[in-house]
Design a protein around this motif. Sequence first.
Motif, PDB file in Angstrom:
ATOM      1  N   GLU A   5      11.100   0.892  -3.863  1.00  0.00           N
ATOM      2  CA  GLU A   5      10.347   0.049  -2.956  1.00  0.00           C
ATOM      3  C   GLU A   5       8.952   0.644  -2.797  1.00  0.00           C
ATOM      4  OE1 GLU A   5      12.541   0.121   0.746  1.00  0.00           O
ATOM      5  OE2 GLU A   5      11.395   1.853   1.448  1.00  0.00           O
ATOM      6  N   ALA A   6       8.035  -0.179  -2.353  1.00  0.00           N
ATOM      7  CA  ALA A   6       6.675   0.295  -2.112  1.00  0.00           C
ATOM      8  C   ALA A   6       6.131  -0.392  -0.878  1.00  0.00           C
ATOM      9  CB  ALA A   6       5.775   0.020  -3.318  1.00  0.00           C
ATOM     10  N   GLU A   7       5.282   0.286  -0.173  1.00  0.00           N
ATOM     11  CA  GLU A   7       4.706  -0.253   1.049  1.00  0.00           C
ATOM     12  C   GLU A   7       3.194  -0.319   0.933  1.00  0.00           C
ATOM     13  OE1 GLU A   7       5.737   1.819   4.635  1.00  0.00           O
ATOM     14  OE2 GLU A   7       5.049   0.145   5.899  1.00  0.00           O
ATOM     15  N   PHE A   8       2.643  -1.481   1.176  1.00  0.00           N
ATOM     16  CA  PHE A   8       1.204  -1.698   1.168  1.00  0.00           C
ATOM     17  C   PHE A   8       0.658  -1.416   2.562  1.00  0.00           C
ATOM     18  CE2 PHE A   8      -2.857  -3.255   0.339  1.00  0.00           C
ATOM     19  CZ  PHE A   8      -3.212  -4.273   1.199  1.00  0.00           C
ATOM     20  N   LYS A   9      -0.310  -0.526   2.631  1.00  0.00           N
ATOM     21  CA  LYS A   9      -0.967  -0.216   3.900  1.00  0.00           C
ATOM     22  C   LYS A   9      -2.465  -0.425   3.701  1.00  0.00           C
ATOM     23  CE  LYS A   9       2.449   3.035   5.714  1.00  0.00           C
ATOM     24  NZ  LYS A   9       2.694   4.392   6.260  1.00  0.00           N
ATOM     25  N   ARG A  10      -2.941  -1.540   4.217  1.00  0.00           N
ATOM     26  CA  ARG A  10      -4.341  -1.890   4.015  1.00  0.00           C
ATOM     27  C   ARG A  10      -5.270  -0.868   4.665  1.00  0.00           C
ATOM     28  NH1 ARG A  10      -6.420  -6.844   2.950  1.00  0.00           N
ATOM     29  NH2 ARG A  10      -4.449  -7.823   3.531  1.00  0.00           N
ATOM     30  N   SER A  11      -4.901  -0.397   5.844  1.00  0.00           N
ATOM     31  CA  SER A  11      -5.769   0.527   6.580  1.00  0.00           C
ATOM     32  C   SER A  11      -5.952   1.846   5.837  1.00  0.00           C
ATOM     33  CB  SER A  11      -5.187   0.792   7.968  1.00  0.00           C
ATOM     34  OG  SER A  11      -3.909   1.395   7.867  1.00  0.00           O
TER      35      SER A  11
END
Lengths: 115, 112
Positions: B64-70
């Motif tokens: 899984e991967a998590e996108f963190k824009r900040s």
Amino acid sequence: DAGVIQSPRHEVTEMGQEVTLRCKPISGHNSLFWYRQTMMRGLELLIYFNNNVPIDDSGMPEDRFSAKMPNASFSTLKIQPSEPRDSAVYFCASSVGVGAGETQYFGPGTRLLVL
Amino acid sequence: AQSVTQPDIHITVSEGASLELRCNYSYGATPYLFWYVQSPGQGLQLLLKYFSGDTLVQGIKGFEAEFKRSQSSFNLRKPSVHWSDAAEYFCGYNTNAGKSTFGDGTTLTVKP
């Protein structure tokens, strides 16, 4: 489906010789990409085609490199004359279309060694 | 400049341990991010990709991967690593024109 097919899988040649790498994309895919992978520079996009037309060849290193896609099922990457610094793994990839959301399917690569 | 950074060239974990591979990107718009895996002598295989919506993306092989824009990050995770996960992992993004930019890769070694 056979996936993306590349030939040859391995190529050893002498400096100055012409090298031709071949790629057969997945049937029904309209976009084709050529990449080069080296330890020093990582994975670089050389050129890509959409509907057999070159869209962006800004990654082609110099005039010794040329790529063609005469039909939807075949593409070649030619190096003439070859140099030792061209030694790398060359990947071909294909996708249904060109766009940010398209998944590229990679072939097994051609490992080129120029002596 | 637009780029992808994978800070870790090489990571070693024990089999059964958790894994996180880091990826940071620099892009002027919302990127279309992906992770590929390359086993020795093989081509690249897509693990997962993110366009929009839920920032936690599930992929194949339990990744899984998590996108963190900040944080401009798209880190890859797996709760329990298997010996067959030993490979090189590439993060990258596609532009709207379909042009791909890859990071330099992270090589994963799995200890028995």
